[in-house]
Write an enzyme that holds these catalytic residues in place. Structure first.
Site, PDB file in Angstrom:
ATOM      1  N   ARG A  44       0.966  -1.265  -0.080  1.00  0.00           N
ATOM      2  CA  ARG A  44      -0.002   0.174  -0.154  1.00  0.00           C
ATOM      3  C   ARG A  44       0.745   1.142   0.006  1.00  0.00           C
ATOM      4  O   ARG A  44       0.599   2.123  -0.790  1.00  0.00           O
ATOM      5  CB  ARG A  44      -0.922   0.123   1.289  1.00  0.00           C
ATOM      6  CG  ARG A  44      -2.055   1.021   1.314  1.00  0.00           C
ATOM      7  CD  ARG A  44      -3.475   0.827   1.989  1.00  0.00           C
ATOM      8  NE  ARG A  44      -4.243   1.747   1.508  1.00  0.00           N
ATOM      9  CZ  ARG A  44      -4.791   2.691   2.297  1.00  0.00           C
ATOM     10  NH1 ARG A  44      -4.559   3.205   3.491  1.00  0.00           N
ATOM     11  NH2 ARG A  44      -5.940   3.210   1.626  1.00  0.00           N
ATOM     12  N   HIS A  48       0.591   4.268  -2.879  1.00  0.00           N
ATOM     13  CA  HIS A  48       0.255   5.467  -2.651  1.00  0.00           C
ATOM     14  C   HIS A  48       1.219   6.446  -2.889  1.00  0.00           C
ATOM     15  O   HIS A  48       1.103   7.716  -3.274  1.00  0.00           O
ATOM     16  CB  HIS A  48      -0.136   5.721  -0.978  1.00  0.00           C
ATOM     17  CG  HIS A  48      -1.702   5.088  -0.790  1.00  0.00           C
ATOM     18  ND1 HIS A  48      -2.350   5.647   0.257  1.00  0.00           N
ATOM     19  CD2 HIS A  48      -2.394   4.422  -1.744  1.00  0.00           C
ATOM     20  CE1 HIS A  48      -3.546   5.125   0.173  1.00  0.00           C
ATOM     21  NE2 HIS A  48      -3.703   4.380  -0.941  1.00  0.00           N
ATOM     22  N   HIS A 171      -6.618  -6.195  -3.511  1.00  0.00           N
ATOM     23  CA  HIS A 171      -7.254  -6.313  -2.330  1.00  0.00           C
ATOM     24  C   HIS A 171      -7.552  -7.802  -1.967  1.00  0.00           C
ATOM     25  O   HIS A 171      -8.242  -7.891  -0.790  1.00  0.00           O
ATOM     26  CB  HIS A 171      -8.601  -5.582  -2.391  1.00  0.00           C
ATOM     27  CG  HIS A 171      -8.477  -4.014  -2.371  1.00  0.00           C
ATOM     28  ND1 HIS A 171      -9.505  -3.116  -2.459  1.00  0.00           N
ATOM     29  CD2 HIS A 171      -7.299  -3.029  -2.000  1.00  0.00           C
ATOM     30  CE1 HIS A 171      -9.119  -1.855  -2.450  1.00  0.00           C
ATOM     31  NE2 HIS A 171      -7.572  -1.914  -1.737  1.00  0.00           N
ATOM     32  N   TRP A 187     -10.539  -8.853   2.864  1.00  0.00           N
ATOM     33  CA  TRP A 187     -11.392  -8.840   1.650  1.00  0.00           C
ATOM     34  C   TRP A 187     -11.459 -10.494   1.473  1.00  0.00           C
ATOM     35  O   TRP A 187     -12.364 -10.945   0.764  1.00  0.00           O
ATOM     36  CB  TRP A 187     -10.640  -8.364   0.480  1.00  0.00           C
ATOM     37  CG  TRP A 187     -10.798  -6.816   0.253  1.00  0.00           C
ATOM     38  CD1 TRP A 187     -11.850  -6.057  -0.291  1.00  0.00           C
ATOM     39  CD2 TRP A 187      -9.877  -5.658   0.924  1.00  0.00           C
ATOM     40  NE1 TRP A 187     -11.714  -4.805  -0.165  1.00  0.00           N
ATOM     41  CE2 TRP A 187     -10.424  -4.541   0.656  1.00  0.00           C
ATOM     42  CE3 TRP A 187      -8.818  -5.824   1.641  1.00  0.00           C
ATOM     43  CZ2 TRP A 187      -9.856  -3.566   0.889  1.00  0.00           C
ATOM     44  CZ3 TRP A 187      -8.168  -4.690   1.858  1.00  0.00           C
ATOM     45  CH2 TRP A 187      -8.622  -3.595   1.746  1.00  0.00           C
TER      46      TRP A 187
HETATM   47 FE1  CCH Z   1      -6.327  -0.463  -1.555  1.00  0.00          FE
HETATM   48  N1  CCH Z   1      -7.409   0.273   0.276  1.00  0.00           N
HETATM   49  N2  CCH Z   1      -7.690   0.984  -2.633  1.00  0.00           N
HETATM   50  N3  CCH Z   1      -5.439  -0.767  -3.260  1.00  0.00           N
HETATM   51  N4  CCH Z   1      -5.192  -1.488  -0.487  1.00  0.00           N
HETATM   52  C1  CCH Z   1      -7.050  -0.200   1.486  1.00  0.00           C
HETATM   53  C2  CCH Z   1      -6.081  -1.202   1.823  1.00  0.00           C
HETATM   54  C3  CCH Z   1      -5.375  -1.746   0.715  1.00  0.00           C
HETATM   55  C4  CCH Z   1      -8.710   1.940  -1.970  1.00  0.00           C
HETATM   56  C5  CCH Z   1      -8.826   1.802  -0.819  1.00  0.00           C
HETATM   57  C6  CCH Z   1      -8.405   1.187   0.458  1.00  0.00           C
HETATM   58  C7  CCH Z   1      -5.839   0.032  -4.533  1.00  0.00           C
HETATM   59  C8  CCH Z   1      -6.939   0.427  -4.859  1.00  0.00           C
HETATM   60  C9  CCH Z   1      -7.980   1.058  -3.938  1.00  0.00           C
HETATM   61  C10 CCH Z   1      -4.282  -2.185  -1.098  1.00  0.00           C
HETATM   62  C11 CCH Z   1      -3.447  -2.099  -2.212  1.00  0.00           C
HETATM   63  C12 CCH Z   1      -4.219  -1.161  -3.426  1.00  0.00           C
HETATM   64  C13 CCH Z   1      -7.885   0.377   2.406  1.00  0.00           C
HETATM   65  C14 CCH Z   1      -7.941   0.180   3.945  1.00  0.00           C
HETATM   66  C15 CCH Z   1      -8.860   1.288   1.830  1.00  0.00           C
HETATM   67  C16 CCH Z   1      -9.786   2.068   2.228  1.00  0.00           C
HETATM   68  C17 CCH Z   1      -6.933   0.960   4.375  1.00  0.00           C
HETATM   69  C18 CCH Z   1      -6.776   0.786   6.079  1.00  0.00           C
HETATM   70  O1  CCH Z   1      -7.778   1.048   6.734  1.00  0.00           O
HETATM   71  O2  CCH Z   1      -5.749   0.149   6.540  1.00  0.00           O
HETATM   72  C19 CCH Z   1      -9.480   2.253  -3.003  1.00  0.00           C
HETATM   73  C20 CCH Z   1     -10.746   3.203  -2.990  1.00  0.00           C
HETATM   74  C21 CCH Z   1      -8.922   1.757  -4.197  1.00  0.00           C
HETATM   75  C22 CCH Z   1      -9.194   2.180  -5.717  1.00  0.00           C
HETATM   76  O3  CCH Z   1     -10.435   2.594  -5.872  1.00  0.00           O
HETATM   77  C23 CCH Z   1      -4.683  -0.463  -5.391  1.00  0.00           C
HETATM   78  C24 CCH Z   1      -4.723  -0.165  -6.909  1.00  0.00           C
HETATM   79  C25 CCH Z   1      -3.857  -1.099  -4.721  1.00  0.00           C
HETATM   80  C26 CCH Z   1      -2.444  -1.916  -5.048  1.00  0.00           C
HETATM   81  C27 CCH Z   1      -2.167  -2.018  -6.590  1.00  0.00           C
HETATM   82  C28 CCH Z   1      -3.384  -2.851   0.039  1.00  0.00           C
HETATM   83  C29 CCH Z   1      -2.485  -3.978  -0.165  1.00  0.00           C
HETATM   84  C30 CCH Z   1      -4.277  -2.560   0.983  1.00  0.00           C
HETATM   85  C31 CCH Z   1      -4.125  -3.414   2.335  1.00  0.00           C
HETATM   86  C32 CCH Z   1      -3.126  -2.597   3.531  1.00  0.00           C
HETATM   87  C33 CCH Z   1      -3.056  -3.151   4.971  1.00  0.00           C
HETATM   88  O4  CCH Z   1      -2.556  -2.385   5.731  1.00  0.00           O
HETATM   89  O5  CCH Z   1      -3.340  -4.205   5.037  1.00  0.00           O
END
Ligand code: CCH
Length: 288
Positions: A44, A48, A171, A187
């Site tokens: 993540r 970002h 996700h 997820w």
């Molecule tokens: Fe995501 N993401 N993401 N995401 N994401 C969150 C967590 C992860 C969105 C929203 C969220 C991508 C696209 C999107 C990861 C990778 C990717 C969370 C929870 C949200 C909200 C954060 C928390 O509470 O810690 C949205 C909206 C979109 C697109 O529309 C893309 C693209 C990627 C990578 C290629 C990953 C991995 C996580 C898990 C992080 C963790 O701490 O476990």
């Protein structure tokens, strides 16, 4: 007589592989975090750092590591990513020649590969920049929005529908944290292994609104232990997105291939590389 001046240290593939190995070792050692791995939060961070790119102005992207600085680090979307930046700090100390910008992306590459995902070919060459390069808030996606928002955000980076769906497959990994995004839960049932389960679950399970005081999110009817964000549901609701969701649910190889290509593009947005595209490096994983 003075000796010959020392040649400057120019890191090569082997040196970056050493950094990769160090990250992989730390991932294995620190298995006491979340679902047993820092891998998801490292991915993540890399996403970002990269996903702020704007193709019109050429601003944002992983070149600069500007999330180190308060304006960008404090953006709501980046809540919790300090855990990933702190995880990588001892790696930066052990290999001071690597830039934060290259290190964060290498962290994302190592995370994907160590969580049994596809190979993510890599180029080094990012440089760290000061806080004047911080991007404005609002460039990363908002999970409460619909397909038009997803297309606006990822279109601004230059992605098409197919790549947007492929990238969403990340996700399969990790979870939402109420103290970070306000959302809650994982997820998939295997949040530290990259699979196409996210797509399978979206297609095969029944989803309903979760009854709680938090933001609008979905839970699976059967076990009520899994979650989907409103934006996740858009990739089954929207017709054009759905055809790729169906493809990836059926075909993990197609998902891995498209995911790898899209992630390579994502991680390189806005970076002025010296190395040509056909000279990317592929790191050995700890289990190769
Ligand atoms: Fe995501 N993401 N993401 N995401 N994401 C969150 C967590 C992860 C969105 C929203 C969220 C991508 C696209 C999107 C990861 C990778 C990717 C969370 C929870 C949200 C909200 C954060 C928390 O509470 O810690 C949205 C909206 C979109 C697109 O529309 C893309 C693209 C990627 C990578 C290629 C990953 C991995 C996580 C898990 C992080 C963790 O701490 O476990």
């Amino acid at each position: 007589l003075e000796g010959k001046p020392k040649a400057p240290f120019v890191p090569r593939f082997e040196n970056y592989q050493e950094v990769y190995n160090h990250i992989a070792k730390l991932l294995e050692e620190h298995d006491d975090y979340d679902d047993g791995s820092y891998g998801p939060v490292l991915l993540r961070l890399a996403w970002h750092a990269s996903g702020t790119y704007d193709k019109e102005t050429g601003t944002g992207g992983s070149n600069g590591a500007t999330m180190r600085f308060a304006p960008e680090g404090d953006h709501g979307a980046n809540a919790g990513l300090k855990a990933a930046r702190d995880f990588l700090e001892p790696v930066k100390e052990a290999f001071p020649w690597i830039t934060y910008s290259d290190l964060w992306i290498l962290g994302g590459v190592a995370a994907i590969q160590e969580m049994q995902g596809p190979k993510i070919p890599y180029r080094a060459g990012r440089s760290d920049r000061d806080l004047s390069f911080c991007t404005p808030d609002g460039r990363l996606p908002d999970a409460s929005k619909d397909h038009s928002h997803i297309r606006a955000i990822f279109g601004r980076m230059g992605f098409d529908d197919r790549a947007m769906v492929a990238l969403s497959g990340a996700h399969a990994l990790g979870r939402c944290h109420t103290d970070r995004s306000g959302y809650s839960g994982p997820w998939t049932f295997s949040p530290t292994t990259l699979t196409n389960d996210y797509f399978k679950l979206l297609i095969e399970e029944k989803w309903q609104y979760k009854k709680w005081n938090g933001p609008k999110q979905f839970e699976d009817v059967k076990t009520k232990t899994l979650m989907m964000l409103p934006t996740d549901m858009e990739i089954v609701k929207d017709k054009s997105f759905r055809k790729y969701t169906e493809l990836y649910a059926k075909d993990n190889d197609a998902f891995f291939k498209d995911f790898s290509n899209a992630v390579v593009t994502l991680f390189e947005l806005g970076v002025p590389f010296e190395h040509p595209e056909d000279q990317r490096w592929v790191f050995k994983s700890s289990f190769d």
